[in-house]
Design a protein around this motif. Structure first.
Motif, PDB file in Angstrom:
ATOM      1  N   THR A   5      20.725  -3.749   2.432  1.00 28.88           N
ATOM      2  CA  THR A   5      19.539  -3.616   3.129  1.00 28.88           C
ATOM      3  C   THR A   5      18.803  -5.078   3.054  1.00 28.88           C
ATOM      4  N   GLU A   6      18.040  -5.117   3.836  1.00 28.04           N
ATOM      5  CA  GLU A   6      16.863  -6.127   3.898  1.00 28.04           C
ATOM      6  C   GLU A   6      16.070  -5.910   2.700  1.00 28.04           C
ATOM      7  N   MET A   7      15.201  -4.782   2.700  1.00 28.96           N
ATOM      8  CA  MET A   7      14.325  -4.964   1.810  1.00 28.96           C
ATOM      9  C   MET A   7      14.510  -3.470   0.652  1.00 28.96           C
ATOM     10  N   VAL A   8      14.288  -3.734  -0.407  1.00 25.56           N
ATOM     11  CA  VAL A   8      14.344  -2.563  -1.379  1.00 25.56           C
ATOM     12  C   VAL A   8      13.350  -1.688  -1.164  1.00 25.56           C
ATOM     13  N   PRO A   9      13.490  -0.634  -0.591  1.00 24.90           N
ATOM     14  CA  PRO A   9      12.503   0.476  -0.876  1.00 24.90           C
ATOM     15  C   PRO A   9      12.009   1.035  -1.844  1.00 24.90           C
ATOM     16  N   GLU A  10      10.757   1.558  -2.000  1.00 27.32           N
ATOM     17  CA  GLU A  10      10.140   2.198  -3.076  1.00 27.32           C
ATOM     18  C   GLU A  10      10.871   3.599  -3.237  1.00 27.32           C
ATOM     19  N   LYS A  11      11.399   4.159  -2.458  1.00 25.82           N
ATOM     20  CA  LYS A  11      11.876   5.472  -2.638  1.00 25.82           C
ATOM     21  C   LYS A  11      13.581   5.333  -3.099  1.00 25.82           C
ATOM     22  N   ILE A  12      13.837   4.127  -3.168  1.00 32.87           N
ATOM     23  CA  ILE A  12      15.227   3.790  -3.639  1.00 32.87           C
ATOM     24  C   ILE A  12      15.420   4.132  -5.188  1.00 32.87           C
ATOM     25  N   MET A  13      14.447   4.197  -5.895  1.00 27.46           N
ATOM     26  CA  MET A  13      14.456   4.706  -7.398  1.00 27.46           C
ATOM     27  C   MET A  13      14.793   6.300  -7.172  1.00 27.46           C
ATOM     28  N   THR A  14      14.179   6.878  -6.435  1.00 27.53           N
ATOM     29  CA  THR A  14      14.523   8.469  -6.306  1.00 27.53           C
ATOM     30  C   THR A  14      15.887   8.595  -6.013  1.00 27.53           C
ATOM     31  N   LEU A  15      16.513   7.884  -4.974  1.00 26.05           N
ATOM     32  CA  LEU A  15      17.843   8.014  -4.660  1.00 26.05           C
ATOM     33  C   LEU A  15      18.850   7.635  -5.930  1.00 26.05           C
ATOM     34  N   ILE A  39      23.389  -2.190  -5.665  1.00 23.76           N
ATOM     35  CA  ILE A  39      22.398  -2.500  -4.732  1.00 23.76           C
ATOM     36  C   ILE A  39      22.405  -3.830  -4.124  1.00 23.76           C
ATOM     37  N   THR A  40      22.440  -4.069  -2.931  1.00 26.59           N
ATOM     38  CA  THR A  40      22.349  -5.584  -2.300  1.00 26.59           C
ATOM     39  C   THR A  40      21.095  -5.523  -1.222  1.00 26.59           C
ATOM     40  N   ALA A  41      20.333  -6.716  -1.380  1.00 26.25           N
ATOM     41  CA  ALA A  41      19.190  -6.675  -0.765  1.00 26.25           C
ATOM     42  C   ALA A  41      18.784  -8.224  -0.745  1.00 26.25           C
ATOM     43  N   THR A  42      17.830  -8.644   0.227  1.00 24.91           N
ATOM     44  CA  THR A  42      17.180  -9.886   0.235  1.00 24.91           C
ATOM     45  C   THR A  42      15.708 -10.241  -0.014  1.00 24.91           C
ATOM     46  N   PHE A  43      14.912  -8.679  -0.105  1.00 20.47           N
ATOM     47  CA  PHE A  43      13.728  -9.161  -0.733  1.00 20.47           C
ATOM     48  C   PHE A  43      13.285  -7.689  -1.061  1.00 20.47           C
ATOM     49  N   ALA A  44      12.097  -7.489  -1.810  1.00 18.22           N
ATOM     50  CA  ALA A  44      11.482  -6.240  -1.942  1.00 18.22           C
ATOM     51  C   ALA A  44      10.002  -6.289  -1.910  1.00 18.22           C
ATOM     52  N   PHE A  45       9.389  -5.245  -1.469  1.00 16.46           N
ATOM     53  CA  PHE A  45       7.974  -5.024  -1.391  1.00 16.46           C
ATOM     54  C   PHE A  45       7.493  -3.503  -1.917  1.00 16.46           C
ATOM     55  N   GLY A  46       6.818  -3.509  -2.936  1.00 15.69           N
ATOM     56  CA  GLY A  46       6.513  -2.088  -3.463  1.00 15.69           C
ATOM     57  C   GLY A  46       5.280  -2.016  -4.452  1.00 15.69           C
ATOM     58  N   ILE A  72      27.565   3.365   3.871  1.00 11.85           N
ATOM     59  CA  ILE A  72      26.428   2.337   3.348  1.00 11.85           C
ATOM     60  C   ILE A  72      25.370   2.330   4.217  1.00 11.85           C
ATOM     61  N   LEU A  73      24.391   2.245   3.492  1.00 11.67           N
ATOM     62  CA  LEU A  73      22.927   2.426   4.384  1.00 11.67           C
ATOM     63  C   LEU A  73      22.016   1.153   4.193  1.00 11.67           C
ATOM     64  N   GLN A  74      21.555   0.775   5.528  1.00 13.12           N
ATOM     65  CA  GLN A  74      20.511  -0.237   5.576  1.00 13.12           C
ATOM     66  C   GLN A  74      19.228   0.974   5.969  1.00 13.12           C
ATOM     67  N   ILE A  75      18.296   0.753   5.347  1.00  9.71           N
ATOM     68  CA  ILE A  75      16.998   1.413   5.508  1.00  9.71           C
ATOM     69  C   ILE A  75      15.846   0.755   5.177  1.00  9.71           C
ATOM     70  N   GLY A  76      14.665   1.068   5.596  1.00 11.26           N
ATOM     71  CA  GLY A  76      13.347   0.271   5.353  1.00 11.26           C
ATOM     72  C   GLY A  76      12.483   1.019   4.439  1.00 11.26           C
ATOM     73  N   PHE A  77      11.099   0.800   4.916  1.00 14.19           N
ATOM     74  CA  PHE A  77      10.090   1.448   4.355  1.00 14.19           C
ATOM     75  C   PHE A  77       9.161   2.169   5.050  1.00 14.19           C
ATOM     76  N   PRO A 123       0.851  -1.034  -0.034  1.00 15.70           N
ATOM     77  CA  PRO A 123       0.028  -0.176  -0.008  1.00 15.70           C
ATOM     78  C   PRO A 123       0.792   1.257   0.234  1.00 15.70           C
ATOM     79  N   PRO A 124       0.528   2.166  -0.601  1.00 15.76           N
ATOM     80  CA  PRO A 124       1.168   3.576  -0.602  1.00 15.76           C
ATOM     81  C   PRO A 124       1.768   3.812   0.878  1.00 15.76           C
ATOM     82  N   ALA A 125       2.759   4.466   0.738  1.00 11.91           N
ATOM     83  CA  ALA A 125       3.195   5.090   2.281  1.00 11.91           C
ATOM     84  C   ALA A 125       2.399   6.123   2.597  1.00 11.91           C
TER      85      ALA A 125
END
Length: 427
Positions: free
Chosen positions: A233-243, A261-268, A207-212, A182-184
């Motif tokens: 990070t764990e999760m590829v966050p939506e805003k990563i596209m902006t960055l 970019i390294t991660a283990t899952f995504a949800f967006g 080096i950043l680990q950040i969520g959603f 769902p949209p943040a």
């Protein structure tokens, strides 16, 4: 037999594929997006279950209503559906660090059966788990049965989340849109204050680990003019596209995969999934690598950003329970918090609003109540950030911590907290 022939040989109707699950075996599904919708729906009505256990994690669907003698459901991190089912006594919760799930399952799962969604097979016989790697890819070599749900809506990603047709027991095809987050919520003034404070703790080259969520989004909005940042990070966050598009990300300092970019899952959103599709700048890794403290500590200038529910004067952080309700679980917070402490130049940040329920409850508390889990320990805590400022707890005494936390509490609670601190002998 070539890959295409193997594919045709292993292709089944969903009704037949589910029969590969034998009684007294343990079924393992991925976190969020890669949970296979058609296979899970078929599992609900499968009459061959007896003494089975289902290990699931943050499901995006309703929890299966099953006779526990036939199917016991164990959550490893609860979303909304699991939260409700746990409260009703229909499922159980397995305490864990996210990094440790593959090891726990290898030690305890009986004749593991892995069910997962995958992108369509390539010409060489390889499927990608797309949005996921998590614990699933780590368990496939140890599974007795691997059932794939092939879905053309699943993006093809790269990294250590590839499955070969020769390792698949059976597969089905089910082409339907995959779950989207769902949209943040729209950023509040509180989010923007916290975003500003946390951005001030981040340097070029980190080096950043950040969520959603709205707070991470507010933080990322402040980073577009930074340079040479890396994301692990764990999760590829939506805003990563902006960055990514701003030029702030080079990932040059990422020791896990330089330049990616390294991660283990995504949800967006679908937009995020399209961004990930065949993007060579994203590299998916199993969670026992992304979150492994021993590996993470070698990453210099690791900055981890996570959310808390409440924190007490000792610096103990509860991120799992809201009041008397079990809300989620530990996830990777402890993994990354410990790693940031061990990282040379690392910083661990826990964000939370100063209050809840219309400013009627302080989230800075004298002591955590009995029965409240400690997600981040007092010895691993570093920075606590609210909309009222930053409290650096690492290296501070109990009295110094108490004062620093009261200073970032909501002003209406500061006198009350000061009184409690004096009663406890902390001030």
């Amino acid at each position: 037999m070539n890959p295409a022939q193997l594919y045709e040989q292993k292709l089944r109707a969903k009704e037949e594929a589910i029969t590969f699950i034998q009684p007294n075996t343990d079924i393992i599904t991925p976190i969020l997006v890669a949970e296979p919708e058609a296979l899970m729906k078929q599992l609900e009505t499968f009459e061959g279950l007896k003494g089975n256990r289902l290990f699931q994690m943050f499901t995006t669907r309703e929890v299966i209503n099953a006779d526990p003698d036939k199917l016991k459901i164990i959550s490893m991190f609860m979303g909304a559906a699991e939260r409700k089912a746990f409260k009703e006594g229909k499922i159980d919760l397995l305490p864990n660090h996210f990094s440790d799930i593959p090891k726990i399952l290898k030690q305890t799962a009986r004749k593991p059966v892995v069910l997962t969604t995958a992108s369509p097979m390539d010409d060489n016989g390889w499927f990608s788990l797309g949005t996921n790697a998590d614990h699933t890819i780590a368990m496939i070599p140890h599974a007795e049965t691997v059932l794939l749900e092939v879905n053309e809506y699943m993006p093809r990603t790269y990294g250590e989340n590839q499955v070969h047709i020769s390792d698949v027991t059976a597969l089905i095809e089910n082409h339907q849109p995959i779950p989207e987050a769902p949209p943040a919520p729209e950023q509040s003034e509180k989010d923007k204050f916290i975003g500003d404070y946390v951005a001030g703790l981040i340097d070029n080259g980190d080096i950043l680990q950040i969520g959603f969520g709205s707070i991470p989004n507010a933080i990322i909005d402040n980073l577009k003019d930074y340079r040479n940042l890396s994301i692990h990070t764990e999760m590829v966050p939506e805003k990563i596209m902006t960055l990514y598009e701003s030029g702030a990300l080079t990932n040059e300092n990422n020791p896990f995969q330089k330049g990616k970019i390294t991660a283990t899952f995504a949800f967006g959103s679908r937009e995020l999934y399209d961004f990930m599709h065949e993007n060579q700048d994203i590299y998916m890794l199993p969670v026992n690598k992304t979150n492994h403290v021993g590996r993470l500590q070698s990453a210099d200038k690791l900055v981890t950003v996570n959310a808390g529910v409440e924190v007490d004067f000792l610096g103990q952080v509860n991120s799992e329970k809201v009041g008397g309700t079990y809300w989620s679980s530990t996830g990777g917070q402890s993994d990354f918090q410990v790693a940031s402490r061990l990282s040379e130049g690392g910083r661990g940040v826990i964000c939370l609003y100063a209050t809840a329920k219309g400013d009627s409850i302080s989230k800075i508390v004298p002591s955590l109540n009995p029965g409240i889990p400690v997600t981040t320990s007092k010895n691993d805590v570093d920075y606590i950030v609210t909309e009222y400022g930053i409290a650096r707890l690492r290296g501070k005494t109990i009295r110094e911590r108490t004062k620093a936390l009261i200073d970032i509490a909501h002003p209406k609670f500061r006198d009350e907290l000061t009184f409690s601190a004096k009663e406890m002998g902390y001030l």
